[in-house]
Design a protein around this motif. Structure first.
Motif, PDB file in Angstrom:
ATOM      1  N   GLY A   1       0.799  -1.227   0.000  1.00  9.77           N
ATOM      2  CA  GLY A   1       0.000   0.000   0.000  1.00  9.77           C
ATOM      3  C   GLY A   1       0.825   1.267   0.000  1.00  9.77           C
ATOM      4  N   PRO A   2       1.799   1.415   0.915  1.00  6.36           N
ATOM      5  CA  PRO A   2       2.610   2.631   0.911  1.00  6.36           C
ATOM      6  C   PRO A   2       3.421   2.802  -0.384  1.00  6.36           C
ATOM      7  N   VAL A   3       3.903   1.713  -0.943  1.00  6.70           N
ATOM      8  CA  VAL A   3       4.668   1.791  -2.188  1.00  6.70           C
ATOM      9  C   VAL A   3       3.745   2.201  -3.332  1.00  6.70           C
TER      10      VAL A   3
ATOM     11  N   GLU B   1       1.899   6.259  -7.157  1.00  4.29           N
ATOM     12  CA  GLU B   1       0.802   7.059  -7.713  1.00  4.29           C
ATOM     13  C   GLU B   1       1.092   8.549  -7.567  1.00  4.29           C
ATOM     14  N   ALA B   2       1.593   8.964  -6.408  1.00  2.00           N
ATOM     15  CA  ALA B   2       1.924  10.381  -6.182  1.00  2.00           C
ATOM     16  C   ALA B   2       3.052  10.821  -7.117  1.00  2.00           C
ATOM     17  N   TYR B   3       4.061   9.971  -7.277  1.00  3.60           N
ATOM     18  CA  TYR B   3       5.175  10.287  -8.175  1.00  3.60           C
ATOM     19  C   TYR B   3       4.667  10.493  -9.597  1.00  3.60           C
ATOM     20  N   PHE B   4       3.875   9.550 -10.101  1.00  2.00           N
ATOM     21  CA  PHE B   4       3.384   9.655 -11.468  1.00  2.00           C
ATOM     22  C   PHE B   4       2.372  10.781 -11.639  1.00  2.00           C
TER      23      PHE B   4
ATOM     24  N   THR C   1       9.110  14.006  -5.233  1.00  2.00           N
ATOM     25  CA  THR C   1       9.736  13.589  -3.978  1.00  2.00           C
ATOM     26  C   THR C   1       9.040  12.400  -3.322  1.00  2.00           C
ATOM     27  N   ALA C   2       7.942  11.947  -3.885  1.00  2.00           N
ATOM     28  CA  ALA C   2       7.140  10.897  -3.243  1.00  2.00           C
ATOM     29  C   ALA C   2       7.908   9.598  -3.006  1.00  2.00           C
ATOM     30  N   LEU C   3       8.863   9.288  -3.850  1.00  2.00           N
ATOM     31  CA  LEU C   3       9.593   8.028  -3.731  1.00  2.00           C
ATOM     32  C   LEU C   3      10.771   8.120  -2.768  1.00  2.00           C
TER      33      LEU C   3
ATOM     34  N   LEU D   1       8.781  14.061 -16.849  1.00  2.00           N
ATOM     35  CA  LEU D   1       7.895  14.115 -15.681  1.00  2.00           C
ATOM     36  C   LEU D   1       8.565  14.873 -14.544  1.00  2.00           C
ATOM     37  N   GLU D   2       9.812  14.547 -14.271  1.00  2.00           N
ATOM     38  CA  GLU D   2      10.524  15.169 -13.155  1.00  2.00           C
ATOM     39  C   GLU D   2      10.880  16.631 -13.458  1.00  2.00           C
TER      40      GLU D   2
END
Length: 171
Positions: A61-63, A68-71, A76-78, A166-167
């Motif tokens: 779940g956290p991964v 999802e937040a990264y994409f 910084t989500a990862l 994306l970044e």
């Protein structure tokens, strides 16, 4: 030969196609790769951990949420995800340096070699970069050729270009 280690394999959808995420019982990421490169991921897992029992599922779940937040544009989500890279001391130093490359920026193999204090180890840095089993989280896609061109990426150059955009732009 080491004893079999139980790890969990989950499949997560992304804008770049399905991702394979390998975690342990504590949610630590041991591998992340594109589904079409599953044989490569399994080979790298064997090199790092010996015999591995990959069970489907697990608590990712956290991964999933971080991916999802990264994409969605949160570069910084990862950064907060716990990882276990395995590998040699040299490889771990390269992978740590990869995680230190700021979001939206790139480095050459030579710059990465200098960053780890081994300026003449450019080829070894390239090999360590290519042996990274945790794509995207350990951002090997941020490494470019000395002339600024996009060079090899295990997930394919189109994906590398997409991740960099994306970044850089937040898509």
């Amino acid at each position: 030969m080491r004893n079999a280690r139980e790890l969990w394999l989950d499949r997560v959808e992304s804008p770049l196609g399905p991702l394979l995420v390998v975690t342990d019982a504590k949610g630590v990421v041991h591998a992340l790769d594109f589904a079409d490169y599953e044989p490569r991921m399994r080979r790298l897992m064997r090199l790092r951990h010996g015999t591995v029992d990959l069970s489907e599922g697990g608590e990712t779940g956290p991964v999933r949420a971080a991916l999802e937040a990264y994409f969605a544009g949160d570069a910084t989500a990862l950064d907060r995800l716990p990882i276990e890279t395995g590998g040699t001391e040299f490889q771990r130093s390269v992978w740590l340096a990869l995680r230190a490359i700021p979001h939206g920026q790139t480095r050459t193999y030579g710059q990465l070699a200098e960053a780890i204090g081994r300026p003449t180890a450019v080829r070894a840095v390239g090999l360590a970069n290519g042996a990274n089993a945790i794509a995207v989280i350990v951002p090997c896609h941020r490494v470019i050729g000395r002339d600024g061109t996009l060079t090899g990426y295990a997930g394919g150059l189109a994906r590398k270009q997409w991740l960099l955009a994306l970044e850089r732009d937040g898509r």
